[in-house]
Design an enzyme around this catalytic site. Structure first.
Site, PDB file in Angstrom:
ATOM      1  N   ALA A  24      -4.750  -7.781 -12.687  1.00 57.51           N
ATOM      2  CA  ALA A  24      -5.747  -8.922 -13.223  1.00 57.51           C
ATOM      3  C   ALA A  24      -6.746  -8.638 -12.888  1.00 57.51           C
ATOM      4  CB  ALA A  24      -5.205 -10.084 -13.007  1.00 57.51           C
ATOM      5  N   CYS A  25      -7.503  -7.309 -12.818  1.00 58.69           N
ATOM      6  CA  CYS A  25      -8.774  -6.986 -12.214  1.00 58.69           C
ATOM      7  C   CYS A  25      -9.594  -7.200 -13.505  1.00 58.69           C
ATOM      8  CB  CYS A  25      -8.810  -5.653 -11.790  1.00 58.69           C
ATOM      9  SG  CYS A  25     -10.305  -5.249 -11.746  1.00 58.69           S
ATOM     10  N   GLY A  26     -10.687  -8.334 -13.423  1.00 61.54           N
ATOM     11  CA  GLY A  26     -11.622  -8.290 -14.297  1.00 61.54           C
ATOM     12  C   GLY A  26     -11.225  -9.360 -15.496  1.00 61.54           C
ATOM     13  N   HIS A  54     -16.329  -6.019 -12.273  1.00 65.01           N
ATOM     14  CA  HIS A  54     -15.433  -5.107 -12.331  1.00 65.01           C
ATOM     15  C   HIS A  54     -14.470  -5.151 -13.490  1.00 65.01           C
ATOM     16  CE1 HIS A  54     -11.820  -2.587 -11.173  1.00 65.01           C
ATOM     17  NE2 HIS A  54     -12.797  -1.676 -11.368  1.00 65.01           N
TER      18      HIS A  54
END
Length: 132
Positions: A24-26, A54
């Protein structure tokens, strides 16, 4: 795992899986709890996007865009008005989709890409209503 077992597992544990934490980055999420369409929701989503350091590919080249954006509901009234100018009557809201395609500026290449898209749409059993 059978479908019944999977449903039971999801009911007991939910969708969150800690092992996927990195996936679930960003990501940000803004919505009206009752599905109301409001401009301030879009404004808030853009603010989230602006503040996410990010977003997957952003590290590759900080001077180039990474393709990050926001997902919104289809602005039915806008598309209905624009397509009517071309003589196209859209199906009821929720019964059609919209694709965003970046096409070449050069005329012949653009036509070739449009023809390929039309072929793929037809191959999927869908109907192309028009281009905007």
């Amino acid at each position: 795992m059978t479908l019944a077992a999977e449903i039971e597992h999801l009911q007991q544990k939910g969708l969150y899986v800690t092992a996927n934490e990195h996936d679930a980055c960003g990501v940000g999420f803004v919505a009206h709890i009752k599905g109301e369409k409001r401009h301030d929701i879009v404004t808030q989503a853009l603010k989230i996007l602006e503040n996410i350091d990010h977003r997957g590919a952003v590290g590759a080249d900080k001077l180039m865009g990474d393709g990050a954006g926001i997902l919104i509901q289809i602005p039915d009234a806008l598309y209905r008005e624009e397509m009517a100018k071309q003589g196209v009557t859209l199906p009821p809201a929720g019964e059609y989709g919209v694709g965003m395609i970046f096409l070449p500026k050069e005329h012949a290449s653009r036509l070739a890409c449009e023809q390929e898209m039309e072929r793929a749409i037809k191959a999927e059993g869908q109907v192309l209503l028009g281009w905007r």
